[in-house]
Motif scaffolding. Structure first.
Motif, PDB file in Angstrom:
ATOM      1  N   VAL A 117     -49.133  78.593 -81.466  1.00  0.00           N
ATOM      2  CA  VAL A 117     -49.331  80.182 -81.253  1.00  0.00           C
ATOM      3  C   VAL A 117     -48.503  80.886 -82.230  1.00  0.00           C
ATOM      4  O   VAL A 117     -48.564  82.093 -82.253  1.00  0.00           O
ATOM      5  CB  VAL A 117     -48.790  80.517 -79.973  1.00  0.00           C
ATOM      6  N   GLY A 118     -47.671  80.172 -83.236  1.00  0.00           N
ATOM      7  CA  GLY A 118     -46.932  80.706 -84.272  1.00  0.00           C
ATOM      8  C   GLY A 118     -45.588  81.148 -83.759  1.00  0.00           C
ATOM      9  O   GLY A 118     -45.205  80.993 -82.555  1.00  0.00           O
ATOM     10  N   PRO A 119     -44.804  81.687 -84.517  1.00  0.00           N
ATOM     11  CA  PRO A 119     -43.118  82.034 -84.187  1.00  0.00           C
ATOM     12  C   PRO A 119     -43.028  83.020 -83.012  1.00  0.00           C
ATOM     13  O   PRO A 119     -43.939  83.739 -83.058  1.00  0.00           O
ATOM     14  CB  PRO A 119     -42.407  82.141 -85.517  1.00  0.00           C
ATOM     15  N   GLU A 120     -42.074  82.926 -82.161  1.00  0.00           N
ATOM     16  CA  GLU A 120     -41.803  83.849 -81.322  1.00  0.00           C
ATOM     17  C   GLU A 120     -41.593  85.305 -81.858  1.00  0.00           C
ATOM     18  O   GLU A 120     -40.907  85.283 -83.082  1.00  0.00           O
ATOM     19  CB  GLU A 120     -40.614  83.672 -80.265  1.00  0.00           C
ATOM     20  N   GLU A 121     -42.302  86.444 -81.226  1.00  0.00           N
ATOM     21  CA  GLU A 121     -41.720  87.676 -81.840  1.00  0.00           C
ATOM     22  C   GLU A 121     -41.708  88.918 -81.229  1.00  0.00           C
ATOM     23  O   GLU A 121     -42.186  88.705 -79.808  1.00  0.00           O
ATOM     24  CB  GLU A 121     -43.242  88.130 -82.789  1.00  0.00           C
ATOM     25  N   ASP A 122     -41.224  89.861 -81.510  1.00  0.00           N
ATOM     26  CA  ASP A 122     -41.271  91.185 -80.698  1.00  0.00           C
ATOM     27  C   ASP A 122     -42.616  91.865 -81.137  1.00  0.00           C
ATOM     28  O   ASP A 122     -42.636  92.221 -82.368  1.00  0.00           O
ATOM     29  CB  ASP A 122     -39.839  92.130 -81.054  1.00  0.00           C
ATOM     30  N   VAL A 123     -43.197  92.149 -80.116  1.00  0.00           N
ATOM     31  CA  VAL A 123     -44.552  92.949 -80.316  1.00  0.00           C
ATOM     32  C   VAL A 123     -44.172  94.642 -80.282  1.00  0.00           C
ATOM     33  O   VAL A 123     -43.806  94.945 -79.239  1.00  0.00           O
ATOM     34  CB  VAL A 123     -45.542  92.529 -79.223  1.00  0.00           C
ATOM     35  N   PRO A 124     -44.557  95.301 -81.388  1.00  0.00           N
ATOM     36  CA  PRO A 124     -44.146  96.844 -81.287  1.00  0.00           C
ATOM     37  C   PRO A 124     -45.032  97.533 -80.249  1.00  0.00           C
ATOM     38  O   PRO A 124     -46.308  96.964 -80.138  1.00  0.00           O
ATOM     39  CB  PRO A 124     -44.909  97.191 -82.810  1.00  0.00           C
ATOM     40  N   ARG A 169     -44.434 103.069 -73.046  1.00  0.00           N
ATOM     41  CA  ARG A 169     -43.134 103.168 -72.778  1.00  0.00           C
ATOM     42  C   ARG A 169     -42.360 102.464 -73.756  1.00  0.00           C
ATOM     43  O   ARG A 169     -42.753 101.238 -74.310  1.00  0.00           O
ATOM     44  CB  ARG A 169     -42.942 102.487 -71.404  1.00  0.00           C
ATOM     45  N   PRO A 170     -41.035 102.864 -73.874  1.00  0.00           N
ATOM     46  CA  PRO A 170     -40.185 102.120 -74.802  1.00  0.00           C
ATOM     47  C   PRO A 170     -39.653 100.831 -74.141  1.00  0.00           C
ATOM     48  O   PRO A 170     -38.961 100.792 -73.328  1.00  0.00           O
ATOM     49  CB  PRO A 170     -39.225 103.052 -75.361  1.00  0.00           C
ATOM     50  N   VAL A 171     -40.274  99.685 -74.335  1.00  0.00           N
ATOM     51  CA  VAL A 171     -40.226  98.420 -73.729  1.00  0.00           C
ATOM     52  C   VAL A 171     -40.014  97.399 -74.744  1.00  0.00           C
ATOM     53  O   VAL A 171     -40.903  97.270 -75.713  1.00  0.00           O
ATOM     54  CB  VAL A 171     -41.352  98.050 -72.887  1.00  0.00           C
ATOM     55  N   ARG A 172     -39.041  96.478 -74.556  1.00  0.00           N
ATOM     56  CA  ARG A 172     -39.153  95.170 -75.553  1.00  0.00           C
ATOM     57  C   ARG A 172     -40.250  94.265 -75.071  1.00  0.00           C
ATOM     58  O   ARG A 172     -39.970  93.788 -73.906  1.00  0.00           O
ATOM     59  CB  ARG A 172     -37.729  94.620 -75.503  1.00  0.00           C
ATOM     60  N   ARG A 173     -41.084  94.087 -75.845  1.00  0.00           N
ATOM     61  CA  ARG A 173     -42.337  93.122 -75.584  1.00  0.00           C
ATOM     62  C   ARG A 173     -42.020  91.659 -76.398  1.00  0.00           C
ATOM     63  O   ARG A 173     -42.390  91.872 -77.757  1.00  0.00           O
ATOM     64  CB  ARG A 173     -43.533  93.803 -75.718  1.00  0.00           C
ATOM     65  N   ILE A 174     -42.032  90.720 -75.718  1.00  0.00           N
ATOM     66  CA  ILE A 174     -41.752  89.263 -76.557  1.00  0.00           C
ATOM     67  C   ILE A 174     -43.015  88.605 -76.320  1.00  0.00           C
ATOM     68  O   ILE A 174     -43.773  88.681 -75.532  1.00  0.00           O
ATOM     69  CB  ILE A 174     -40.695  88.703 -76.099  1.00  0.00           C
ATOM     70  N   TYR A 212     -49.855  88.152 -69.014  1.00  0.00           N
ATOM     71  CA  TYR A 212     -50.076  86.801 -69.566  1.00  0.00           C
ATOM     72  C   TYR A 212     -50.251  86.860 -71.087  1.00  0.00           C
ATOM     73  O   TYR A 212     -50.678  85.825 -71.819  1.00  0.00           O
ATOM     74  CB  TYR A 212     -51.125  85.946 -68.736  1.00  0.00           C
ATOM     75  N   SER A 213     -49.754  87.997 -71.562  1.00  0.00           N
ATOM     76  CA  SER A 213     -49.934  88.100 -73.369  1.00  0.00           C
ATOM     77  C   SER A 213     -48.696  88.093 -73.992  1.00  0.00           C
ATOM     78  O   SER A 213     -48.345  87.698 -74.722  1.00  0.00           O
ATOM     79  CB  SER A 213     -50.731  89.208 -73.823  1.00  0.00           C
ATOM     80  N   ILE A 214     -47.781  89.047 -73.307  1.00  0.00           N
ATOM     81  CA  ILE A 214     -46.547  89.214 -73.857  1.00  0.00           C
ATOM     82  C   ILE A 214     -45.322  89.205 -72.404  1.00  0.00           C
ATOM     83  O   ILE A 214     -45.935  89.225 -71.369  1.00  0.00           O
ATOM     84  CB  ILE A 214     -46.170  90.442 -74.674  1.00  0.00           C
ATOM     85  N   LEU A 215     -44.165  89.280 -72.618  1.00  0.00           N
ATOM     86  CA  LEU A 215     -43.329  89.547 -71.478  1.00  0.00           C
ATOM     87  C   LEU A 215     -42.370  90.931 -71.794  1.00  0.00           C
ATOM     88  O   LEU A 215     -41.936  90.895 -72.872  1.00  0.00           O
ATOM     89  CB  LEU A 215     -42.270  88.392 -71.334  1.00  0.00           C
ATOM     90  N   ASP A 259     -37.121  93.735 -71.444  1.00  0.00           N
ATOM     91  CA  ASP A 259     -36.167  94.344 -70.828  1.00  0.00           C
ATOM     92  C   ASP A 259     -36.425  95.208 -69.518  1.00  0.00           C
ATOM     93  O   ASP A 259     -36.019  95.101 -68.466  1.00  0.00           O
ATOM     94  CB  ASP A 259     -35.449  95.573 -71.721  1.00  0.00           C
ATOM     95  N   LEU A 260     -37.593  95.779 -69.470  1.00  0.00           N
ATOM     96  CA  LEU A 260     -38.185  96.576 -68.315  1.00  0.00           C
ATOM     97  C   LEU A 260     -38.195  95.699 -67.145  1.00  0.00           C
ATOM     98  O   LEU A 260     -37.901  96.168 -66.037  1.00  0.00           O
ATOM     99  CB  LEU A 260     -39.469  97.198 -68.876  1.00  0.00           C
ATOM    100  N   GLU A 261     -38.737  94.641 -67.029  1.00  0.00           N
ATOM    101  CA  GLU A 261     -38.951  93.794 -66.110  1.00  0.00           C
ATOM    102  C   GLU A 261     -38.185  92.540 -65.890  1.00  0.00           C
ATOM    103  O   GLU A 261     -38.709  91.519 -65.175  1.00  0.00           O
ATOM    104  CB  GLU A 261     -40.489  93.925 -65.921  1.00  0.00           C
ATOM    105  N   GLY A 262     -37.120  92.446 -66.840  1.00  0.00           N
ATOM    106  CA  GLY A 262     -36.497  91.294 -66.905  1.00  0.00           C
ATOM    107  C   GLY A 262     -34.727  91.705 -66.739  1.00  0.00           C
ATOM    108  O   GLY A 262     -34.181  91.529 -65.842  1.00  0.00           O
ATOM    109  N   GLU A 263     -34.374  91.844 -67.851  1.00  0.00           N
ATOM    110  CA  GLU A 263     -32.792  92.194 -68.063  1.00  0.00           C
ATOM    111  C   GLU A 263     -32.351  93.363 -67.269  1.00  0.00           C
ATOM    112  O   GLU A 263     -31.361  93.288 -66.414  1.00  0.00           O
ATOM    113  CB  GLU A 263     -32.651  92.236 -69.631  1.00  0.00           C
ATOM    114  N   GLU A 264     -33.069  94.361 -67.011  1.00  0.00           N
ATOM    115  CA  GLU A 264     -32.741  95.592 -66.410  1.00  0.00           C
ATOM    116  C   GLU A 264     -32.787  94.964 -64.991  1.00  0.00           C
ATOM    117  O   GLU A 264     -32.010  95.690 -64.048  1.00  0.00           O
ATOM    118  CB  GLU A 264     -33.632  96.741 -66.678  1.00  0.00           C
ATOM    119  N   VAL A 265     -33.620  94.465 -64.425  1.00  0.00           N
ATOM    120  CA  VAL A 265     -33.856  93.602 -63.093  1.00  0.00           C
ATOM    121  C   VAL A 265     -32.709  92.918 -62.900  1.00  0.00           C
ATOM    122  O   VAL A 265     -32.162  92.965 -61.579  1.00  0.00           O
ATOM    123  CB  VAL A 265     -35.309  92.843 -62.857  1.00  0.00           C
TER     124      VAL A 265
END
Length: 300
Positions: A41-48, A54-59, A90-93, A96-102
């Motif tokens: 699927v290619g290298p891991e990336e942050d999706v803009p 919302r301002p969310v980090r999407r991986i 099931y496309s990105i994660l 921060d919003l639903e991971g680190e902040e939790v």
């Protein structure tokens, strides 16, 4: 200047809280390459973010699953642990919003938060009409691995739960209702540990109902009398219908499996823990009360 200062403060207050704490440790989920993983699927990336999001980090493009462990302060630590499954269709994660902040919130109530970086997106070789099996493999492995490291993590292996949002909520329910069907061949001693969460928290879970028969649960959500206790939080105006939560809650009720359901009047989808002045913002308080009532956050 005074007006400028007030404007700056207002802007700062509008920005979601950022939890800068680093994880206590980061663990490889698998001893080698994950089952069936081709790394195509290619290298891991942050999706803009898209306009209006919302301002969310999407991986995205995750091929190497990991566990990020966040430990609470020693004087607060209850010994309970929760594996967190961020959402993202099931496309990105939504990292921060639903991971680190939790994880930070869980730490505040004495629970070890373990954020699961599971494989996304769905691989081209996987059926489009079925949930992606790689995510289930990663979730089951996460629960077994965490229990196998209970001593080093300082947790109680009998109080390991799972919490998921949106697609992560589906993954959590899928995992909780299929502990008897491990989705991969055991790879090491860790897989001798149970892959069943002791309790689950589902926040605006998606995909729980059958697409053709919305009054029924999806085929893979195999609720039984052995399903662990569940807590649900959903908003009435969510585009991902609260029927997902309600339907599973009703099935649990029939089987007398302990469950608690909250459907809030407003909140939409993807609110996480961020305070936006809507009724849904109180769900963490209700969840903390439920965890305490279940004896999960009682120090042993």
């Amino acid at each position: 200047m005074h007006r400028f200062t007030l404007a700056m403060v207002a802007c700062l207050l509008a920005i979601p809280l950022s939890f800068a704490a680093e994880p206590t440790m980061v663990l490889d989920l698998w001893p080698g390459v994950a089952p069936g993983e081709k790394g195509d699927v290619g290298p891991e990336e942050d999706v803009p973010a898209k306009p209006g999001q919302r301002p969310v980090r999407r991986i995205g493009k995750i091929s190497k699953p990991l566990l990020s462990v966040f430990k609470p302060a020693k004087d607060k630590d209850t010994g309970a642990a929760i594996v967190i499954a961020p959402g993202g269709g099931y496309s990105i994660l939504a990292w921060d919003l639903e991971g680190e902040e939790v994880a930070a919130w869980l730490n505040s109530i004495g629970v070890t938060g373990i954020v699961l970086k599971y494989r996304v997106p769905r691989r081209a070789s996987q059926p489009k009409d079925a949930p992606p099996i790689g995510a289930l493999q990663d979730a089951q492995r996460a629960l077994s691995l965490v229990r196998s490291k209970a001593d080093s993590l300082g947790i109680d292996p009998k109080r390991v739960g799972m919490l998921g949002f949106s697609a992560g909520g589906h993954l959590t329910a899928w995992t909780a209702t299929n502990p008897d069907k491990r989705a991969y061949d055991p790879v090491d001693e860790a897989d001798k540990q149970s892959c069943r969460p002791d309790f689950v928290v589902l926040v605006y879970p998606a995909y729980l109902t059958d697409k053709k028969k919305p009054d029924q649960l999806a085929e893979e959500i195999r609720v039984s009398k052995d399903t662990p206790p569940c807590f649900f939080a959903h908003a009435y105006d969510d585009g991902v219908s609260p029927e997902n939560s309600v339907r599973m809650f009703l099935e649990l009720k029939k089987l007398k499996v302990p469950a608690e359901l909250h459907v809030y009047s407003t909140g939409g989808h993807g609110f996480g823990l961020r305070k936006e002045g809507k009724p849904c913002a109180t769900w963490p308080d209700r969840c903390a009360e439920w965890l305490a009532t279940q004896g999960i956050t009682t120090k042993k």
